[in-house]
Design a protein around this motif. Structure first.
Motif: not given
Ligand SMILES: [Zn+2]
Length: 311
Positions: A130, A133, A162-163, A165-167, A169-170
């Motif tokens: 976490n 971000l 961020k995109r 990072q989102d991938e 995080r998955l």
């Protein structure tokens, strides 16, 4: 609004390569970044060099994690460099960890805490899933404050990061689910990986350091060995700067292995970005607990829960 071009690049100085990586991702060609700490160093005790002062005296923006992580060396450095643009409290001084919900916050002050290197709670937010971000948002906002004409550049750089990072995080959620499903525990030398281990569903059963910054006594080590044996903990987690003779001693006495993880970006092979570092550390921890990472990644998120709730 179109971003105004700059005559000169914005000069950013970061304590950690992690912050430098986020700043580069967000600021791109508009900024140049210098990093003070070297991979493998103990962040609680970085030795200040003349080159640090030179970098800081010319900086437009200074980035630290804060939360007392760099408090042994940054305040003196800032004072000596005498650069008004980056004094604490100005727009050019950013504590990227500020506002993060900290764990291990001391409830009372006692004598032992005088030597504790985590006086405010656990400051190692750069090693939290976490944390990335949270830090990236503060780096973005700091860049916009000192260089408002570059706002569109910084916002676009942040969104692109961020995109990615989102991938990531998955991926990390899938691996975390597989680790948590095993109901195991962790043992570590210094309290660096507490955020990450919590996020991976691994409660910490033993620390080799009785307090952050204090080396273990023989009787404390004996307790740790007992816990590792009883709870069948397969691995002792540690950092490059820690006293790894003690980790090796625990490993020999228990049959556990020792896994050295980076505490900042660049601390291992092929870890040039914060996302790379987290990818590799999470994978290594999972493998140390016998998780089949490829199988976990092939599962849809929440697969276990869905299966469990099916009639
Ligand atoms: Zn620490």
């Amino acid at each position: 609004m179109e971003a105004q071009p700059r005559d000169e690049k914005l000069r950013v100085v970061a304590t950690l390569p992690d912050l430098a990586d986020l700043a580069r991702a967000i600021g791109g060609e508009r900024i140049e970044v210098e990093t003070l700490a070297r991979p493998g160093q103990n962040l609680h005790a970085v030795r200040v060099k003349p080159s640090h002062l030179v970098a800081l005296s010319k900086a437009d923006l200074f980035l630290q994690v804060g939360l007392s992580l760099e408090h042994a060396w940054v305040p003196g450095l800032i004072q000596t460099a005498r650069n008004r643009e980056v004094l604490p409290g100005t727009d050019g001084f950013v504590s990227a960890g500020e506002g993060f919900t900290m764990i291990e916050v001391p409830v009372t002050l006692d004598r032992g805490q005088a030597v504790d290197v985590h006086p405010l709670g656990n400051p190692h937010v750069n090693l939290s899933m976490n944390g990335g971000l949270h830090m990236a948002e503060r780096v973005r906002d700091g860049l916009i404050r000192v260089d408002p004409e570059g706002e569109t550049v910084y916002r676009a750089g942040f969104e692109t990061w961020k995109r990615r990072q989102d991938e990531a995080r998955l991926r990390w959620s899938k691996i975390a689910e597989a680790i948590a499903a095993q109901h195991r525990e962790a043992c570590l030398y210094h309290r660096e990986f507490d955020y990450l281990l919590g996020e991976l569903g691994l409660p910490i059963a033993a620390f080799l350091e009785p307090r952050p910054g204090l080396p273990p006594t023989p009787s404390h080590l004996a307790d740790v060995i007992e816990t590792v044996k009883t709870d069948r903990i397969p691995v002792v987690l540690t950092a490059p700067w820690s006293n790894n003779k003690n980790c090796a001693h625990v490993a020999r006495a228990t049959g556990a292995s020792v896994l050295e993880l980076p505490v900042m970006v660049g601390g291992g092979e092929g870890q040039m970005t914060w996302i790379d570092m987290m990818d590799r550390s999470i994978r290594l921890i999972a493998e140390a607990y016998g998780v089949d990472v490829e199988a976990a990644l092939a599962e849809p998120v929440g697969a276990d829960k869905q299966r469990a709730s099916r009639p």
